[in-house]
Design a protein around this motif. Sequence first.
Motif, mmCIF file in Angstrom:
data_model
loop_
_atom_site.group_PDB
_atom_site.id
_atom_site.type_symbol
_atom_site.label_atom_id
_atom_site.label_comp_id
_atom_site.label_asym_id
_atom_site.label_seq_id
_atom_site.Cartn_x
_atom_site.Cartn_y
_atom_site.Cartn_z
ATOM 1 N N PHE A 26 0.844 -1.195 0.000
ATOM 2 C CA PHE A 26 0.000 0.000 0.000
ATOM 3 C C PHE A 26 0.879 1.245 0.000
ATOM 4 C CE2 PHE A 26 -4.017 -1.818 2.279
ATOM 5 C CZ PHE A 26 -4.054 -2.871 1.375
ATOM 6 N N THR A 27 0.395 2.274 -0.680
ATOM 7 C CA THR A 27 1.110 3.552 -0.720
ATOM 8 C C THR A 27 0.129 4.693 -0.503
ATOM 9 O OG1 THR A 27 2.718 2.658 -2.298
ATOM 10 C CG2 THR A 27 2.615 5.053 -2.073
ATOM 11 N N ILE A 28 0.491 5.582 0.409
ATOM 12 C CA ILE A 28 -0.330 6.766 0.670
ATOM 13 C C ILE A 28 0.346 7.968 0.020
ATOM 14 C CG2 ILE A 28 -1.211 8.326 2.440
ATOM 15 C CD1 ILE A 28 -1.326 5.939 4.347
ATOM 16 N N SER A 29 -0.456 8.768 -0.636
ATOM 17 C CA SER A 29 0.043 10.014 -1.211
ATOM 18 C C SER A 29 -0.963 11.124 -0.914
ATOM 19 C CB SER A 29 0.265 9.882 -2.715
ATOM 20 O OG SER A 29 -0.947 9.563 -3.374
ATOM 21 N N ARG A 30 -0.510 12.345 -1.070
ATOM 22 C CA ARG A 30 -1.399 13.475 -0.806
ATOM 23 C C ARG A 30 -1.251 14.526 -1.878
ATOM 24 N NH1 ARG A 30 3.132 15.581 0.485
ATOM 25 N NH2 ARG A 30 3.484 17.587 1.481
ATOM 26 N N ASP A 31 -2.295 15.318 -2.023
ATOM 27 C CA ASP A 31 -2.274 16.451 -2.938
ATOM 28 C C ASP A 31 -2.818 17.623 -2.143
ATOM 29 O OD1 ASP A 31 -2.763 18.431 -4.855
ATOM 30 O OD2 ASP A 31 -3.296 16.977 -6.388
ATOM 31 N N ASN A 32 -1.913 18.419 -1.590
ATOM 32 C CA ASN A 32 -2.340 19.516 -0.722
ATOM 33 C C ASN A 32 -3.198 20.533 -1.461
ATOM 34 O OD1 ASN A 32 0.118 18.274 0.461
ATOM 35 N ND2 ASN A 32 -0.287 19.727 2.093
ATOM 36 N N ALA A 33 -2.916 20.743 -2.737
ATOM 37 C CA ALA A 33 -3.680 21.731 -3.507
ATOM 38 C C ALA A 33 -5.140 21.312 -3.631
ATOM 39 C CB ALA A 33 -3.061 21.907 -4.883
ATOM 40 N N LYS A 34 -5.366 19.999 -3.669
ATOM 41 C CA LYS A 34 -6.731 19.480 -3.793
ATOM 42 C C LYS A 34 -7.300 19.049 -2.448
ATOM 43 C CE LYS A 34 -6.190 17.784 -8.537
ATOM 44 N NZ LYS A 34 -6.280 16.602 -9.433
ATOM 45 N N ASN A 35 -6.505 19.195 -1.391
ATOM 46 C CA ASN A 35 -6.925 18.724 -0.068
ATOM 47 C C ASN A 35 -7.370 17.267 -0.137
ATOM 48 O OD1 ASN A 35 -6.489 21.167 1.362
ATOM 49 N ND2 ASN A 35 -8.385 21.987 0.489
ATOM 50 N N ALA A 36 -6.547 16.465 -0.778
ATOM 51 C CA ALA A 36 -6.898 15.061 -1.004
ATOM 52 C C ALA A 36 -5.760 14.138 -0.597
ATOM 53 C CB ALA A 36 -7.237 14.843 -2.475
ATOM 54 N N VAL A 37 -6.164 12.956 -0.194
ATOM 55 C CA VAL A 37 -5.222 11.892 0.154
ATOM 56 C C VAL A 37 -5.659 10.634 -0.584
ATOM 57 C CG1 VAL A 37 -4.325 10.463 2.009
ATOM 58 C CG2 VAL A 37 -4.755 12.858 2.417
ATOM 59 N N TYR A 38 -4.678 9.828 -0.977
ATOM 60 C CA TYR A 38 -4.975 8.628 -1.743
ATOM 61 C C TYR A 38 -4.331 7.417 -1.087
ATOM 62 C CZ TYR A 38 -5.860 12.418 -4.984
ATOM 63 O OH TYR A 38 -6.315 13.578 -5.550
ATOM 64 N N LEU A 39 -4.981 6.289 -1.242
ATOM 65 C CA LEU A 39 -4.426 5.024 -0.772
ATOM 66 C C LEU A 39 -4.385 4.072 -1.950
ATOM 67 C CD1 LEU A 39 -3.431 3.254 1.602
ATOM 68 C CD2 LEU A 39 -5.817 2.537 1.917
ATOM 69 N N GLN A 40 -3.197 3.866 -2.472
ATOM 70 C CA GLN A 40 -3.006 2.924 -3.566
ATOM 71 C C GLN A 40 -2.741 1.549 -2.976
ATOM 72 O OE1 GLN A 40 -3.180 3.320 -7.022
ATOM 73 N NE2 GLN A 40 -2.942 1.087 -7.047
ATOM 74 N N MET A 41 -3.584 0.609 -3.300
ATOM 75 C CA MET A 41 -3.475 -0.740 -2.732
ATOM 76 C C MET A 41 -3.171 -1.732 -3.846
ATOM 77 S SD MET A 41 -6.687 -0.604 -0.083
ATOM 78 C CE MET A 41 -7.915 -0.444 -1.378
ATOM 79 N N ASN A 42 -2.029 -2.374 -3.754
ATOM 80 C CA ASN A 42 -1.609 -3.363 -4.744
ATOM 81 C C ASN A 42 -1.505 -4.741 -4.105
ATOM 82 O OD1 ASN A 42 -1.314 -1.274 -6.657
ATOM 83 N ND2 ASN A 42 0.815 -0.919 -6.036
#
Length: 118
Positions: A68-84
């Motif tokens: 799993f990898t977590i990333s963020r996009d502060n400009a969009k106020n978003a966080v993502y969880l990539q699950m492989n």
Amino acid sequence: QVQVVESGGGLVHPGGSLRLSCAASGRTFSIRAMGWFRQAPGKEREFVGTVTWSGGTTYYADSVKGRFTISRDNAKNAVYLQMNDLKPEDTAVYYCAARTTVENYDSWGRGTQVTVSS
């Protein structure tokens, strides 16, 4: 106060991938970190991983590290969880949470279901 909403759950085969999204709104300037948690049927909610809002430092539970990898996009106020390489034991309701204090996650989403099954 911060509000968070998860999206992106679904049904996936073992070994497959899925990406969850979490959108934050409200007093987003107060966010210190964003975390992902999950709760499987009949089990306690468990920590999956977290990302600090300013520096982007990530931490993961041992059970998902390397998959799993977590990333963020502060400009969009978003966080993502990539699950492989998903496994049946990853089946759970996944929750996004914002931490605006030093210790506690104080804003929680309603969760999104992830089911890993053949």
